[in-house]
Design a protein around this motif. Structure first.
Motif, PDB file in Angstrom:
ATOM      1  N   LEU A  85      63.648  39.667  19.228  1.00 44.98           N
ATOM      2  CA  LEU A  85      63.010  38.352  19.877  1.00 44.98           C
ATOM      3  C   LEU A  85      64.162  37.926  20.752  1.00 44.98           C
ATOM      4  O   LEU A  85      63.867  37.506  22.030  1.00 44.98           O
ATOM      5  N   ILE A  91      54.290  36.675  16.371  1.00 38.83           N
ATOM      6  CA  ILE A  91      55.388  37.347  15.474  1.00 38.83           C
ATOM      7  C   ILE A  91      54.629  36.962  14.064  1.00 38.83           C
ATOM      8  O   ILE A  91      54.094  35.930  13.614  1.00 38.83           O
ATOM      9  N   VAL A 106      56.328  42.252  15.996  1.00 39.77           N
ATOM     10  CA  VAL A 106      56.585  41.435  17.028  1.00 39.77           C
ATOM     11  C   VAL A 106      55.568  41.967  18.182  1.00 39.77           C
ATOM     12  O   VAL A 106      55.754  43.121  18.529  1.00 39.77           O
ATOM     13  N   PRO A 162      57.039  36.546  23.539  1.00 45.02           N
ATOM     14  CA  PRO A 162      56.450  37.187  22.476  1.00 45.02           C
ATOM     15  C   PRO A 162      54.913  36.321  22.500  1.00 45.02           C
ATOM     16  O   PRO A 162      54.759  35.369  22.388  1.00 45.02           O
TER      17      PRO A 162
END
Length: 117
Positions: free
Chosen positions: A56, A69, A80, A66
Motif C-alpha cells: 500500500l 483493501i 489489496v 487502491p
C-alpha cells in the motif's frame, strides 16, 4: 501506470518485506475483475499485515489509490485490490486451504480434454 510497471512495483515491495513463495498469475481473459493476481505468504499474522502495508505504501507513493483493501484487521489473508493487479498476502495455512494458484491457473483446453474422457 502500466500494468507491468505496477506488477514490478508490487514485486519490489514484496521482496523488500521478505514475503515468501511469491507467484504471479496472469488471469486476463479468465477474470473480468483483474488482469493479474500476485499471491505471497507471510511468516506470521503481523508479517502478513506488514507486507500488505508495504505494498500500500509503495503504490501510494506513486500516486496510485487502491480500489479496496480487505482483511487488514485479521492478518490471515490481506487482499489489496489495485485494479489491474490484485495482491493476496496470506498465512501459509490459509493459502493452502484456498489454493488460489490452482483455482486461477486452470487451463481451459486441459479441462475440456478431461471432460471428454
Amino acid at each position: 501506470m502500466q500494468t507491468d510497471q505496477l506488477i514490478t512495483l508490487v514485486l519490489s515491495a514484496l521482496e523488500d518485506m521478505k514475503a515468501r513463495d511469491v507467484v504471479t498469475l496472469d488471469v486476463a481473459g479468465k477474470s473480468s475483475v483483474t488482469d493479474c493476481m500476485v499471491v505471497a505468504s507471510g511468516t506470521s499474522k503481523r508479517h502478513v499485515m506488514s507486507v500488505a502495508q508495504e505494498v500500500l505504501d509503495k503504490v501510494k507513493e506513486q500516486g496510485i489509490q487502491p480500489v479496496g483493501i480487505e482483511g487488514q484487521g485479521v492478518g490471515d489473508w490481506v487482499l489489496v485490490d489495485l485494479g489491474d493487479v490484485v495482491v493476496h498476502v496470506m498465512m501459509p495455512d490459509a493459502r493452502s486451504f484456498y489454493d488460489i494458484e490452482r483455482l486461477w491457473s486452470f487451463d481451459a483446453d486441459s479441462d475440456a480434454a478431461a471432460d471428454a474422457d
